[in-house]
Scaffold this motif. Structure first.
Motif: not given
Length: 211
Positions: A105-127
């Motif tokens: 469950x902890x590993x899946x949360x890590x992936x979810x956390x990275x995806x959440x960051x990806x959602x916030x970086x949609x306007x910054x191509x390099x990020x």
């Protein structure tokens, strides 16, 4: 017998990484000739470690050696892209299936956390590029197969030669994000077959955008 002092990283490896990043940043364009003399002077080194560095990049597919003409930054053909994406689809979809079944469950949360960051970086191509790669690398790390990891790492280096072209197409970043969302949902549901299917669709759409 006297002790041998080893440096943390060989000079040619450091030079290879410098050249690798210049290729990824398009400072050395696909198809361009690599001027060994100029680079050796720029880095303040002899041509021997530079040539060793170029051999490393050639083995990774980033550089192409041409008889009596020297080294050139690899130009990725449509066939190259198709073959790279096909293999990545097989390898990473398999990893997604493993993660859906075996991740904690902890590993899946890590992936979810990275995806959440990806959602916030949609306007910054390099990020977006950087977090996207971290997500895929974390997925592979959780799946834990070092042979697959090495193959994917090499294939992704070649894919990076074209990555700007693929995600610069209108709407592709948003589409890629939606595909990631579907992959994460399948992982969280621990649905291995669906996770594999969603990852395959992600790479199929990525290839279409890159072609």
């Amino acid at each position: 017998m006297s002790a041998v002092t080893l440096t943390p990283r060989a000079l040619y490896e450091e030079v290879a990484e410098l050249l690798r990043q210049r290729i990824f940043r398009r400072e050395l364009e696909p198809g361009s000739w690599i001027d060994e003399m100029k680079l050796a002077q720029e880095y303040g080194i002899s041509r021997t470690p530079l040539r060793e560095a170029i051999k490393v990049l050639a083995a990774e597919g980033l550089v192409t050696m041409k008889v009596r003409r020297g080294a050139y930054v690899t130009e990725v053909s449509e066939r190259d892209l198709s073959e790279v994406y096909h293999l990545l689809s097989l390898l990473e979809s398999d990893a997604a299936g493993v993660v859906a079944q075996r991740a904690t469950d902890a590993q899946l949360k890590e992936l979810q956390s990275l995806h959440d960051k990806l959602e916030k970086a949609v306007d910054d191509r390099e990020k977006f590029f950087e977090i996207n790669e971290r997500f895929h690398m974390k997925l592979l790390a959780i799946a834990d197969n070092r042979w697959r990891d090495q193959m994917v790492a090499d294939l992704r280096k070649v894919m990076k030669l074209n990555r700007h072209n693929s995600l610069l197409k209108a709407g592709r970043v948003e589409e890629s994000l939606a595909e990631h969302r579907a992959v994460v949902a399948a992982l969280m549901a621990r649905n291995a077959s669906l996770a594999m299917q969603r990852m395959q669709e992600h790479f199929a759409n990525g290839l279409e955008a890159a072609a």
